[in-house]
Write a protein that holds these residues in place. Structure first.
Motif, PDB file in Angstrom:
ATOM      1  N   LEU A 190       0.798  -1.125   0.031  1.00  0.00           N
ATOM      2  CA  LEU A 190      -0.150   0.169  -0.025  1.00  0.00           C
ATOM      3  C   LEU A 190       0.843   1.208  -0.077  1.00  0.00           C
ATOM      4  O   LEU A 190       0.671   2.213  -0.732  1.00  0.00           O
ATOM      5  CB  LEU A 190      -0.880   0.166   1.268  1.00  0.00           C
ATOM      6  CG  LEU A 190      -2.350   1.063   1.316  1.00  0.00           C
ATOM      7  CD1 LEU A 190      -2.938   0.722   0.128  1.00  0.00           C
ATOM      8  CD2 LEU A 190      -2.957   0.752   2.471  1.00  0.00           C
ATOM      9  N   PHE A 191       1.906   1.190   0.751  1.00  0.00           N
ATOM     10  CA  PHE A 191       2.838   2.343   0.899  1.00  0.00           C
ATOM     11  C   PHE A 191       3.499   2.605  -0.393  1.00  0.00           C
ATOM     12  O   PHE A 191       3.606   3.798  -0.948  1.00  0.00           O
ATOM     13  CB  PHE A 191       3.884   2.118   2.083  1.00  0.00           C
ATOM     14  CG  PHE A 191       4.803   3.528   2.148  1.00  0.00           C
ATOM     15  CD1 PHE A 191       4.410   4.477   2.847  1.00  0.00           C
ATOM     16  CD2 PHE A 191       6.103   3.529   1.742  1.00  0.00           C
ATOM     17  CE1 PHE A 191       5.134   5.678   2.807  1.00  0.00           C
ATOM     18  CE2 PHE A 191       7.021   4.342   1.888  1.00  0.00           C
ATOM     19  CZ  PHE A 191       6.389   5.444   2.549  1.00  0.00           C
ATOM     20  N   LEU A 192       4.097   1.641  -1.019  1.00  0.00           N
ATOM     21  CA  LEU A 192       4.816   1.719  -2.255  1.00  0.00           C
ATOM     22  C   LEU A 192       3.899   2.095  -3.477  1.00  0.00           C
ATOM     23  O   LEU A 192       4.347   2.409  -4.531  1.00  0.00           O
ATOM     24  CB  LEU A 192       5.632   0.355  -2.406  1.00  0.00           C
ATOM     25  CG  LEU A 192       7.039   0.031  -1.373  1.00  0.00           C
ATOM     26  CD1 LEU A 192       7.484  -1.045  -1.873  1.00  0.00           C
ATOM     27  CD2 LEU A 192       7.795   1.317  -1.516  1.00  0.00           C
ATOM     28  N   SER A 193       2.597   1.663  -3.374  1.00  0.00           N
ATOM     29  CA  SER A 193       1.903   1.817  -4.537  1.00  0.00           C
ATOM     30  C   SER A 193       1.741   3.538  -4.797  1.00  0.00           C
ATOM     31  O   SER A 193       1.516   3.768  -5.821  1.00  0.00           O
ATOM     32  CB  SER A 193       0.404   1.498  -4.115  1.00  0.00           C
ATOM     33  OG  SER A 193      -0.318   2.231  -3.224  1.00  0.00           O
ATOM     34  N   ASN A 194       2.224   4.241  -4.016  1.00  0.00           N
ATOM     35  CA  ASN A 194       2.118   5.761  -4.205  1.00  0.00           C
ATOM     36  C   ASN A 194       3.386   6.088  -5.186  1.00  0.00           C
ATOM     37  O   ASN A 194       3.233   6.966  -6.062  1.00  0.00           O
ATOM     38  CB  ASN A 194       2.395   6.659  -2.836  1.00  0.00           C
ATOM     39  CG  ASN A 194       1.391   6.664  -1.995  1.00  0.00           C
ATOM     40  OD1 ASN A 194       0.165   6.855  -2.424  1.00  0.00           O
ATOM     41  ND2 ASN A 194       1.796   6.622  -0.675  1.00  0.00           N
ATOM     42  N   PHE A 195       4.348   5.223  -5.101  1.00  0.00           N
ATOM     43  CA  PHE A 195       5.402   5.409  -6.246  1.00  0.00           C
ATOM     44  C   PHE A 195       5.211   4.619  -7.338  1.00  0.00           C
ATOM     45  O   PHE A 195       5.817   5.212  -8.438  1.00  0.00           O
ATOM     46  CB  PHE A 195       6.892   4.766  -5.344  1.00  0.00           C
ATOM     47  CG  PHE A 195       7.062   5.712  -4.138  1.00  0.00           C
ATOM     48  CD1 PHE A 195       7.483   6.944  -4.259  1.00  0.00           C
ATOM     49  CD2 PHE A 195       6.806   4.876  -2.886  1.00  0.00           C
ATOM     50  CE1 PHE A 195       7.688   7.543  -3.035  1.00  0.00           C
ATOM     51  CE2 PHE A 195       7.053   5.479  -1.768  1.00  0.00           C
ATOM     52  CZ  PHE A 195       7.513   7.023  -1.682  1.00  0.00           C
ATOM     53  N   LEU A 196       4.367   3.632  -7.368  1.00  0.00           N
ATOM     54  CA  LEU A 196       4.036   3.132  -8.698  1.00  0.00           C
ATOM     55  C   LEU A 196       2.902   3.508  -9.616  1.00  0.00           C
ATOM     56  O   LEU A 196       2.818   3.457 -10.631  1.00  0.00           O
ATOM     57  CB  LEU A 196       3.811   1.605  -8.368  1.00  0.00           C
ATOM     58  CG  LEU A 196       4.884   0.941  -7.713  1.00  0.00           C
ATOM     59  CD1 LEU A 196       4.568  -0.626  -7.431  1.00  0.00           C
ATOM     60  CD2 LEU A 196       6.261   0.833  -8.623  1.00  0.00           C
ATOM     61  N   ILE A 197       1.872   4.382  -8.652  1.00  0.00           N
ATOM     62  CA  ILE A 197       0.746   4.713  -9.447  1.00  0.00           C
ATOM     63  C   ILE A 197       0.927   6.314 -10.060  1.00  0.00           C
ATOM     64  O   ILE A 197       0.301   6.385 -11.091  1.00  0.00           O
ATOM     65  CB  ILE A 197      -0.353   4.576  -8.550  1.00  0.00           C
ATOM     66  CG1 ILE A 197      -0.803   3.267  -8.127  1.00  0.00           C
ATOM     67  CG2 ILE A 197      -1.589   5.399  -8.770  1.00  0.00           C
ATOM     68  CD1 ILE A 197      -2.095   3.019  -7.077  1.00  0.00           C
ATOM     69  N   ILE A 198       1.813   6.729  -9.530  1.00  0.00           N
ATOM     70  CA  ILE A 198       1.872   8.330 -10.066  1.00  0.00           C
ATOM     71  C   ILE A 198       2.357   8.325 -11.531  1.00  0.00           C
ATOM     72  O   ILE A 198       1.551   8.949 -12.232  1.00  0.00           O
ATOM     73  CB  ILE A 198       2.873   8.988  -9.120  1.00  0.00           C
ATOM     74  CG1 ILE A 198       2.252   9.403  -7.810  1.00  0.00           C
ATOM     75  CG2 ILE A 198       3.416  10.447  -9.816  1.00  0.00           C
ATOM     76  CD1 ILE A 198       3.260  10.032  -6.714  1.00  0.00           C
ATOM     77  N   PRO A 199       3.316   7.672 -11.968  1.00  0.00           N
ATOM     78  CA  PRO A 199       3.564   7.564 -13.373  1.00  0.00           C
ATOM     79  C   PRO A 199       2.341   7.435 -14.534  1.00  0.00           C
ATOM     80  O   PRO A 199       2.467   7.645 -15.418  1.00  0.00           O
ATOM     81  CB  PRO A 199       4.754   6.693 -13.312  1.00  0.00           C
ATOM     82  CG  PRO A 199       5.483   6.503 -12.081  1.00  0.00           C
ATOM     83  CD  PRO A 199       4.374   6.844 -11.181  1.00  0.00           C
ATOM     84  N   GLY A 210      -5.609  10.718  -1.676  1.00  0.00           N
ATOM     85  CA  GLY A 210      -5.520   9.386  -1.935  1.00  0.00           C
ATOM     86  C   GLY A 210      -4.291   8.988  -1.676  1.00  0.00           C
ATOM     87  O   GLY A 210      -3.917   8.083  -1.075  1.00  0.00           O
ATOM     88  N   MET A 211      -3.321   9.650  -2.084  1.00  0.00           N
ATOM     89  CA  MET A 211      -1.838   9.373  -1.879  1.00  0.00           C
ATOM     90  C   MET A 211      -1.651   9.413  -0.328  1.00  0.00           C
ATOM     91  O   MET A 211      -0.745   8.509   0.004  1.00  0.00           O
ATOM     92  CB  MET A 211      -0.879  10.299  -2.713  1.00  0.00           C
ATOM     93  CG  MET A 211      -0.722   9.993  -4.005  1.00  0.00           C
ATOM     94  SD  MET A 211       0.332  11.248  -4.983  1.00  0.00           S
ATOM     95  CE  MET A 211       1.722  10.895  -4.090  1.00  0.00           C
ATOM     96  N   ALA A 212      -2.083  10.409   0.242  1.00  0.00           N
ATOM     97  CA  ALA A 212      -1.696  10.583   1.449  1.00  0.00           C
ATOM     98  C   ALA A 212      -2.276   9.582   2.330  1.00  0.00           C
ATOM     99  O   ALA A 212      -1.638   8.845   3.317  1.00  0.00           O
ATOM    100  CB  ALA A 212      -2.125  11.888   2.250  1.00  0.00           C
ATOM    101  N   LEU A 213      -3.820   9.098   2.058  1.00  0.00           N
ATOM    102  CA  LEU A 213      -4.251   8.021   2.900  1.00  0.00           C
ATOM    103  C   LEU A 213      -3.610   6.468   2.364  1.00  0.00           C
ATOM    104  O   LEU A 213      -3.450   5.863   3.312  1.00  0.00           O
ATOM    105  CB  LEU A 213      -5.663   7.970   2.300  1.00  0.00           C
ATOM    106  CG  LEU A 213      -6.549   9.148   2.953  1.00  0.00           C
ATOM    107  CD1 LEU A 213      -7.848   9.198   2.289  1.00  0.00           C
ATOM    108  CD2 LEU A 213      -6.675   8.842   4.168  1.00  0.00           C
ATOM    109  N   ARG A 214      -3.124   6.462   1.252  1.00  0.00           N
ATOM    110  CA  ARG A 214      -2.651   5.136   1.128  1.00  0.00           C
ATOM    111  C   ARG A 214      -1.080   5.086   1.879  1.00  0.00           C
ATOM    112  O   ARG A 214      -0.762   4.081   2.391  1.00  0.00           O
ATOM    113  CB  ARG A 214      -2.141   5.091  -0.410  1.00  0.00           C
ATOM    114  CG  ARG A 214      -3.275   4.683  -1.372  1.00  0.00           C
ATOM    115  CD  ARG A 214      -3.032   4.120  -2.620  1.00  0.00           C
ATOM    116  NE  ARG A 214      -2.308   5.020  -3.465  1.00  0.00           N
ATOM    117  CZ  ARG A 214      -2.739   6.213  -4.085  1.00  0.00           C
ATOM    118  NH1 ARG A 214      -3.961   6.019  -4.551  1.00  0.00           N
ATOM    119  NH2 ARG A 214      -1.923   6.966  -4.737  1.00  0.00           N
ATOM    120  N   GLY A 215      -0.407   6.321   1.753  1.00  0.00           N
ATOM    121  CA  GLY A 215       0.908   6.251   2.466  1.00  0.00           C
ATOM    122  C   GLY A 215       0.765   5.900   4.151  1.00  0.00           C
ATOM    123  O   GLY A 215       1.339   5.168   4.724  1.00  0.00           O
ATOM    124  N   VAL A 216      -0.452   6.611   4.620  1.00  0.00           N
ATOM    125  CA  VAL A 216      -0.775   6.652   6.100  1.00  0.00           C
ATOM    126  C   VAL A 216      -0.984   5.283   6.475  1.00  0.00           C
ATOM    127  O   VAL A 216      -0.611   4.662   7.284  1.00  0.00           O
ATOM    128  CB  VAL A 216      -1.504   7.925   6.460  1.00  0.00           C
ATOM    129  CG1 VAL A 216      -1.785   7.605   8.085  1.00  0.00           C
ATOM    130  CG2 VAL A 216      -0.650   9.184   6.427  1.00  0.00           C
TER     131      VAL A 216
END
Length: 141
Positions: free
Chosen positions: A10-19, A41-47
Protein backbone atom coordinates in the motif's frame (compact mmCIF):
# COMPACT_ATOMS: atom_id res chain seq x y z
CA UNK A 1 3.50 -10.91 8.23
CA UNK A 2 0.67 -10.73 5.70
CA UNK A 3 -0.61 -7.48 7.21
CA UNK A 4 2.91 -6.05 7.06
CA UNK A 5 3.29 -7.11 3.42
CA UNK A 6 -0.03 -5.46 2.62
CA UNK A 7 1.17 -2.29 4.35
CA UNK A 8 4.39 -2.26 2.32
CA UNK A 9 2.45 -2.74 -0.93
CA UNK A 10 0.00 0.00 0.00
CA UNK A 11 2.80 2.41 0.86
CA UNK A 12 4.84 1.62 -2.25
CA UNK A 13 1.77 1.96 -4.46
CA UNK A 14 2.21 5.73 -4.19
CA UNK A 15 5.45 5.46 -6.11
CA UNK A 16 4.05 3.10 -8.72
CA UNK A 17 0.67 4.71 -9.43
CA UNK A 18 1.85 8.32 -10.01
CA UNK A 19 3.59 7.68 -13.36
CA UNK A 20 0.59 5.73 -14.67
CA UNK A 21 -2.14 8.05 -13.41
CA UNK A 22 -4.57 9.82 -15.71
CA UNK A 23 -3.29 12.91 -17.56
CA UNK A 24 -4.18 16.37 -16.24
CA UNK A 25 -5.01 17.70 -19.65
CA UNK A 26 -6.67 16.38 -22.78
CA UNK A 27 -10.16 15.34 -23.80
CA UNK A 28 -10.85 13.39 -20.57
CA UNK A 29 -9.60 16.09 -18.20
CA UNK A 30 -12.34 17.48 -15.95
CA UNK A 31 -11.45 21.07 -14.95
CA UNK A 32 -14.19 21.12 -12.26
CA UNK A 33 -12.87 18.10 -10.34
CA UNK A 34 -11.10 18.46 -7.02
CA UNK A 35 -7.40 19.11 -7.77
CA UNK A 36 -6.34 17.74 -4.37
CA UNK A 37 -8.26 14.46 -4.59
CA UNK A 38 -5.25 12.57 -5.92
CA UNK A 39 -3.00 14.05 -3.22
CA UNK A 40 -5.47 13.01 -0.50
CA UNK A 41 -5.57 9.50 -1.95
CA UNK A 42 -1.78 9.33 -1.92
CA UNK A 43 -1.64 10.55 1.66
CA UNK A 44 -4.28 8.02 2.75
CA UNK A 45 -2.46 5.18 0.99
CA UNK A 46 0.88 6.21 2.54
CA UNK A 47 -0.46 6.66 6.06
CA UNK A 48 -2.60 3.53 5.75
CA UNK A 49 0.44 1.54 4.66
CA UNK A 50 2.47 2.76 7.63
CA UNK A 51 -0.40 2.00 10.02
CA UNK A 52 -0.70 -1.52 8.58
CA UNK A 53 3.06 -1.98 9.04
CA UNK A 54 2.75 -0.98 12.70
CA UNK A 55 -0.28 -3.22 13.29
CA UNK A 56 1.49 -6.14 11.61
CA UNK A 57 4.59 -5.63 13.76
CA UNK A 58 2.47 -5.55 16.91
CA UNK A 59 0.63 -8.71 15.83
CA UNK A 60 3.92 -10.47 15.10
CA UNK A 61 5.44 -9.58 18.46
CA UNK A 62 2.28 -10.74 20.21
CA UNK A 63 2.27 -13.98 18.27
CA UNK A 64 5.92 -14.72 18.92
CA UNK A 65 5.98 -13.88 22.63
CA UNK A 66 2.45 -14.90 23.54
CA UNK A 67 -0.29 -12.74 25.02
CA UNK A 68 1.23 -12.46 28.50
CA UNK A 69 4.80 -12.13 27.24
CA UNK A 70 3.92 -9.19 25.01
CA UNK A 71 2.01 -7.42 27.79
CA UNK A 72 -1.57 -7.92 26.62
CA UNK A 73 -2.41 -10.01 29.69
CA UNK A 74 -1.02 -8.90 33.05
CA UNK A 75 -0.17 -12.30 34.50
CA UNK A 76 3.45 -12.57 35.67
CA UNK A 77 3.45 -16.37 35.89
CA UNK A 78 2.08 -16.75 32.37
CA UNK A 79 4.54 -14.10 31.13
CA UNK A 80 7.45 -16.07 32.62
CA UNK A 81 6.15 -19.18 30.89
CA UNK A 82 5.72 -17.36 27.55
CA UNK A 83 9.17 -15.76 27.72
CA UNK A 84 11.04 -18.79 29.09
CA UNK A 85 12.58 -19.77 25.70
CA UNK A 86 14.13 -16.29 25.38
CA UNK A 87 15.23 -16.25 29.01
CA UNK A 88 16.90 -19.65 28.62
CA UNK A 89 18.56 -18.53 25.41
CA UNK A 90 19.83 -15.29 26.97
CA UNK A 91 20.97 -17.11 30.11
CA UNK A 92 22.64 -19.76 28.00
CA UNK A 93 24.45 -17.12 25.99
CA UNK A 94 25.67 -15.38 29.14
CA UNK A 95 26.73 -18.71 30.65
CA UNK A 96 28.62 -19.65 27.48
CA UNK A 97 30.35 -16.26 27.39
CA UNK A 98 31.39 -16.53 31.06
CA UNK A 99 32.75 -20.04 30.54
CA UNK A 100 34.69 -18.83 27.52
CA UNK A 101 36.21 -15.99 29.53
CA UNK A 102 37.13 -18.36 32.35
CA UNK A 103 38.79 -20.88 30.04
CA UNK A 104 40.70 -18.21 28.13
CA UNK A 105 41.90 -16.67 31.40
CA UNK A 106 42.98 -20.08 32.66
CA UNK A 107 44.85 -20.80 29.43
CA UNK A 108 46.61 -17.44 29.53
CA UNK A 109 48.14 -17.88 32.98
CA UNK A 110 49.81 -21.08 34.13
CA UNK A 111 48.21 -22.88 37.03
CA UNK A 112 50.09 -22.24 40.30
CA UNK A 113 52.31 -25.14 41.35
CA UNK A 114 52.10 -26.55 44.85
CA UNK A 115 55.13 -25.47 46.88
CA UNK A 116 56.54 -28.06 49.28
CA UNK A 117 58.67 -26.83 52.19
CA UNK A 118 60.60 -28.80 54.78
CA UNK A 119 60.73 -27.61 58.40
CA UNK A 120 64.08 -27.68 60.14
CA UNK A 121 63.99 -29.88 63.31
CA UNK A 122 66.39 -27.52 65.15
CA UNK A 123 65.19 -23.97 64.45
CA UNK A 124 61.76 -24.71 62.86
CA UNK A 125 62.54 -22.59 59.76
CA UNK A 126 61.02 -23.49 56.40
CA UNK A 127 63.40 -24.68 53.67
CA UNK A 128 63.01 -25.82 50.06
CA UNK A 129 62.21 -29.52 49.67
CA UNK A 130 65.50 -30.31 47.90
CA UNK A 131 67.69 -28.51 50.49
CA UNK A 132 70.17 -30.71 52.41
CA UNK A 133 70.94 -28.15 55.10
CA UNK A 134 68.83 -25.50 56.86
CA UNK A 135 69.16 -21.98 55.44
CA UNK A 136 68.88 -20.44 58.93
CA UNK A 137 70.98 -22.60 61.25
CA UNK A 138 72.92 -24.89 58.87
CA UNK A 139 71.90 -28.16 60.54
CA UNK A 140 71.34 -31.18 58.26
CA UNK A 141 67.75 -31.83 57.16
Amino acid sequence: MGVMALGVLLFLSNFLIIPFSAPKSGPFFDPFSDPFAEMRGMALRGVGGIVLLMIGGFMMSGGVRGAAGSGLILDPEKAREDLSPWARTAGGLVKDALEEVRTSAAQGSPEPQAVVKVRCPQCRALNDEDARFCDQCGSPL
